[in-house]
Design a protein around this motif. Structure first.
Motif, PDB file in Angstrom:
ATOM      1  N   UNK B  32       5.898   2.439  12.814  1.00 29.14           N
ATOM      2  CA  UNK B  32       7.062   1.597  12.526  1.00 29.14           C
ATOM      3  C   UNK B  32       7.177   1.228  11.049  1.00 29.14           C
ATOM      4  N   UNK B  33       6.301   1.782  10.222  1.00 31.16           N
ATOM      5  CA  UNK B  33       6.427   1.507   8.780  1.00 31.16           C
ATOM      6  C   UNK B  33       7.687   2.125   8.193  1.00 31.16           C
ATOM      7  N   UNK B  35      11.509   2.620   8.141  1.00 31.04           N
ATOM      8  CA  UNK B  35      12.514   1.666   8.618  1.00 31.04           C
ATOM      9  C   UNK B  35      13.891   2.287   8.830  1.00 31.04           C
ATOM     10  N   UNK B  73       4.609   6.407   5.483  1.00 30.00           N
ATOM     11  CA  UNK B  73       3.907   5.375   4.708  1.00 30.00           C
ATOM     12  C   UNK B  73       2.498   5.155   5.260  1.00 30.00           C
ATOM     13  N   UNK B  74       2.340   5.292   6.582  1.00 29.47           N
ATOM     14  CA  UNK B  74       1.028   5.061   7.195  1.00 29.47           C
ATOM     15  C   UNK B  74       0.022   6.129   6.768  1.00 29.47           C
ATOM     16  N   UNK B 101       8.851   0.397   2.152  1.00 32.37           N
ATOM     17  CA  UNK B 101       8.197   1.652   2.542  1.00 32.37           C
ATOM     18  C   UNK B 101       8.970   2.825   1.943  1.00 32.37           C
ATOM     19  N   UNK B 104       8.541   3.070  -1.819  1.00 30.28           N
ATOM     20  CA  UNK B 104       7.229   3.596  -2.218  1.00 30.28           C
ATOM     21  C   UNK B 104       7.161   5.102  -1.949  1.00 30.28           C
TER      22      UNK B 104
END
Ligand code: FES
Ligand code: FES
Lengths: 728, 156
Positions: B32-33, B35, B73-74, B101, B104
């Motif tokens: 869920x990082x 979005x 992102x994870x 997220x 980045x």
């Protein structure tokens, strides 16, 4: 120690232990007499001969030495969790790294906003202002109990013990302990009757740049928003809303929608047709296949332009009197030249990056909600009423909010109730996540209201304004809400006129009046609320008067700010740092504006250039801000940068419009918000000040548009009086 | 069955091949990082790396994503990611954080392809990523600082 640093009401203060964090460890609450004086629903049961006891609990120290700060305010980006933790940690002398923040549950008896009486919620830039003392007292009380426990353990005087960055040290050899070592013993100590707060010169954390507590989760993707909640058996819902405000569902055909794989059910709810599915994509696909008919006989079918024409007509007639100093009519009649200006402000969407959403589970105990909750008490009451249960049976988990700017504090609990109706229909105890798409979010309403302003004024023989008449036309945000009673006085919604009714400039004949037309477009507060329009009309109009008087606009304002030294100081600081009076860089033009909102004064100097085709660009913004004591200067800078950017975004291109009542804009293409290549350089200067801290989330927002309009006037000679700002 | 390789792990998904990768990541893989912000390639909140390039997962179907190397992102790692995330924290870039997220992921892609971007190049590469909190000034600075640090060979 300064006198004002000793907590007030010491004799009446009582500290009591709460059930929070049961088991080993220190847990304490602070009862504040101020709360008892406010009365309200939370008070009744506990009230006795000794007065109401309403335990608040803000700090827990576990045997592992972790200091948990319970944040009563929503973290929606403004840094409230970091700020609240700073205050507790300062008085506790904790090490910043040992401090954790968790969100408070919904419980207005303990976690109310001290400025709002018995209401728990976040907004109006009050997070630090209402709670700075409360949080410091909570930290100081915990510190006193740790000291008492150490003194007892080592057989020494409290005065001989020091605490530094989470380490407690006594006078004897080996007398060192962490908070965790002492937590259990400290919990057995009496809670102090009075606490002393630190002198400012001893601050180690307040006033420093500290890493935000939400940094790690927000840079590695683990921070949880409502959108990210996943519960066993959870279903996801989307809703088909009426395309027009006030439209009623007259029929729908769910046959095709139900054929979509993953769709579980399709049914009517008060706000439309809900499609419930096993995952988000199935729910959205199901809705695409849904057909519905709407009865628009009571719906809004107009356009923004038609509404504005109506507002303009209304402005020909006097409205409800808000302020009447001197004799405005006589002064206008006596003036040689009357300046007049009409202003138009569009509806605006909050357009938070996280669209509205909410998770609800109706269960045997009542109801559990997961939400970026900004107005817990209102949501609890609305949900309790809909379910026929007690507000206390509505449990709310406060998640991070992916922006709010006011939207999640909906006084009608709109999206929360929508989620509730779906969960109720689905039946207990299955949790349902309501998801709004970007288009739902932009078209389902609750906008910054559209406004029309008319200003008239004149310059007297002394060059100062002799008269100022300000007429405002626009919907009331508060009418029909629980806030109406407190905030609508004599027919005047204070949020419609704030920033105009309290104009800081000394003008002998000053009138403000208001029309509040009733229009079926749902409206709500939007970052900086009334000031988002009043700052623009008042600041550009004072500039017109200065130009008419042949005066420098900074000097002109300073001459009118005799009663407002803090305004004057912030204006002077911005002028000095922004190079007011010096030429702008080649091809650029300078503007300046000043405004107070939420008790914080902000002045901005902007450098603007023309970009062709009526476009313009801001290169640099120099901001001066006076928000009282700076708890976290870096966060103040961040809020000023972001708040200014939010206002700049609206000035550049935001407007919600209607075509036959349908909202035209649906996504970020039609409703453009600020992008990186439009972001100017920002310099922030904070006025050094020992006054109590005031808000920083909103006050930078309203100042940028008038500063830009003034710069554009210098560039082109045009006075732009309609937002967004487009050159002709 | 669709085979998706995310952060080095391969998953078999029984899902509509027309489903956007975004929803498979979030609802089916629990990542869920990444979005949802717009669903229309307008905001960048859903940015992931597909075969090393930044992609909007809200408009990338599973059909297209299948068999590719997807990073979220994870699963972000390596010296550039470390420098970017570290510099984000040091400069207190985030506000609400919801866009970050995506920011980045975009910033890491930028620096992997162009280790010393100038200000105009940063603005160009990042202007597809909206931040409603307007953290742009700090994002710009954080990318600049991360680039300097990587050039100097300093550890994140
Ligand atoms: S959600 Fe994909 S670009 Fe906005
Ligand atoms: S930090 Fe809030 S949208 Fe970027």
């Amino acid at each position: 120690m300064n006198n004002d640093e000793i907590s007030s009401g010491l004799s009446r203060r009582t500290f009591i232990k709460t059930g929070l964090g049961a088991g080993a460890g220190l847990s304490l609450g602070v009862w504040l007499p101020a709360l008892a004086q406010m009365g309200g629903p939370g008070k009744a049961g506990a009230a006795g001969a000794t007065g109401a006891l309403e335990p608040n609990a803000f700090v827990r120290i576990g045997p592992d030495g972790v200091v948990q700060v319970v944040a009563k305010h929503l973290e929606m980006g403004q840094g409230s969790w970091t700020g609240l933790a700073t205050l507790v940690a300062e008085e506790l002398d904790a090490d910043w790294d040992q401090v954790e923040v968790i969100g408070a549950p919904a419980d207005a008896a303990r976690y109310n906003n001290l400025f709002w009486g018995p209401v728990q919620g976040t907004g109006g830039s009050t997070a630090m202002a209402n709670s700075h003392k409360q949080m410091r007292e909570a930290g100081a009380a915990a510190r006193a109990m740790l000291l008492a426990a150490a003194a007892e353990r080592w057989g020494v005087e409290v005065g001989d013990i020091t605490i530094d960055r989470g380490t407690v040290t006594g006078p004897g050899a080996g007398q060192r302990a962490g908070f965790g070592d002492l937590a259990e013993a400290a919990a057995a100590q009496p809670v102090p009757d009075l606490v002393f707060l630190k002198d400012r010169k001893d601050f180690r954390l307040i006033g420093q740049m500290l890493p935000r507590k939400d940094n790690p989760g927000k840079v590695n993707g683990t921070a949880l928003y409502t959108q990210d909640i996943r519960l066993p058996d959870m279903l996801t819902a989307v809703v088909l809303h009426s395309p027009r405000f006030g439209g009623r569902l007259s029929g729908f055909d769910a046959a095709d929608a139900k054929k979509v794989s993953g769709v579980v059910d399709v049914f009517e709810i008060p706000s439309g047709v809900a499609v419930v599915a096993r995952d988000t994509w199935s729910a959205m696909s199901g809705r695409d296949a849904l057909r519905a008919e709407w009865d628009d006989s009571d719906a809004f079918t107009g356009t923004a332009g038609e509404l504005m024409a109506r507002y303009r007509d209304m402005a020909d007639q006097p409205g409800t009197v808000v302020r009447a100093d001197g004799d405005v009519a006589a002064a206008l009649a006596a003036a040689d030249t009357v300046l007049a200006a009409d202003y138009e402000f569009p509806f605006l969407a909050h357009a938070t990056m996280e669209p509205m959403n909410c998770v609800v589970r109706v269960d045997a105990e009542g109801c559990e909600i997961f939400n970026g909750a900004q107005l817990q008490t209102g949501d609890q009451m609305a949900v309790a009423q809909a379910l026929g249960i007690e507000p206390g049976q509505v449990r709310i988990n406060m998640l991070y909010a992916g922006g709010s700017f006011g939207r999640r504090a909906n006084p009608h609990s709109d999206y929360v109730l929508e989620a509730l109706h779906i969960a109720k229909h689905v039946g207990r105890p299955v949790p349902v996540k309501l998801v709004w798409t970007r288009e739902d979010d932009m078209r389902a309403g609750y906008y910054r209201p559209m406004y029309f302003h008319r200003l008239r004024g004149a310059v007297g023989p002394d060059g100062k304004p002799s008269v100022w008449q300000h007429r405002i036309v626009g919907q009331s945000i508060l009418a029909g809400t629980a806030f109406a009673e407190a905030l609508i006085k004599d027919g005047v919604d204070s949020t419609s006129v704030e920033g105009a009714s309290d104009l800081p400039y000394g003008i002998p004949n000053l009138g403000v009046d208001l029309h509040s037309p009733v229009v079926p477009v749902p409206v709500q507060w939007w970052r900086a609320v009334g000031s988002t329009h009043t700052a623009f009309s008042t600041e550009t109009f004072i500039d017109e008067l200065a130009v008419a008087a042949g005066k420098d606009p900074v000097e002109y304002r300073l001459g009118l700010l005799g009663d407002h030294p803090r305004h004057a100081r912030v204006l002077q600081l911005a002028a000095e740092k922004g190079g007011w009076g010096a030429p702008a860089p080649e091809g650029q033009f300078r503007g300046i504006a000043l405004h107070e909102s939420f008790n914080t004064r902000v002045a901005q100097v902007v450098d603007v250039s023309l970009d062709g085709d009526g476009a313009w660009r801001v290169h640099r913004v120099v901001v001066a801000v006076d928000c009282g004591m700076a708890i976290n200067p870096d966060n103040i800078r961040a809020q000023v940068e972001g708040g200014m950017g939010f206002g700049l975004s609206a000035a550049l291109g935001e407007a919600i419009t209607f075509d036959g009542g349908r909202v035209v804009e649906g996504n970020y293409d039609g409703y453009p918000v600020l992008r990186m290549n439009q972001m100017p350089r920002v310099e922030v200067h904070i006025v050094k000040n020992d006054a109590p801290p005031t808000g920083v989330g909103e006050p930078a927002t309203p100042v940028i548009a008038p500063a830009v309009a003034i710069a554009l006037h210098r560039a082109t000679g045009q006075r732009l009086r309609r937002l967004p700002l487009k050159l002709g | 069955m669709i085979e998706l390789t995310v952060n080095g792990e391969t998953h078999e998904l029984d899902a509509d091949p027309g489903m956007p990768l975004l929803w498979a990541l979030r609802d089916h893989l629990g990542l869920t990082g990444t979005k949802y912000g717009c669903g229309a390639a307008l905001c960048g909140a859903c940015t992931v790396h597909v075969d090393g390039r930044p992609r909007r997962s809200c408009v990338t179907t599973l059909r297209v994503a299948a068999g590719k190397d997807i990073r979220t992102i994870e699963g972000l790692q390596g010296p550039v990611a470390k420098a970017v995330q570290g510099s984000w924290e040091r400069l207190n870039v985030v506000q609400c954080g919801y866009c970050q997220s995506g920011q980045i992921m975009a910033a890491v892609s930028l620096l992997e392809g162009n280790p010393r971007p100038g200000p105009a190049e940063i603005d160009d590469a990042m202007s597809g990523n909206l931040c409603r909190c307007a953290t742009y000034a700090r994002i710009r600075d954080a990318i600049g600082k991360a680039a300097e640090q990587l050039a100097a060979g300093e550890p994140g």
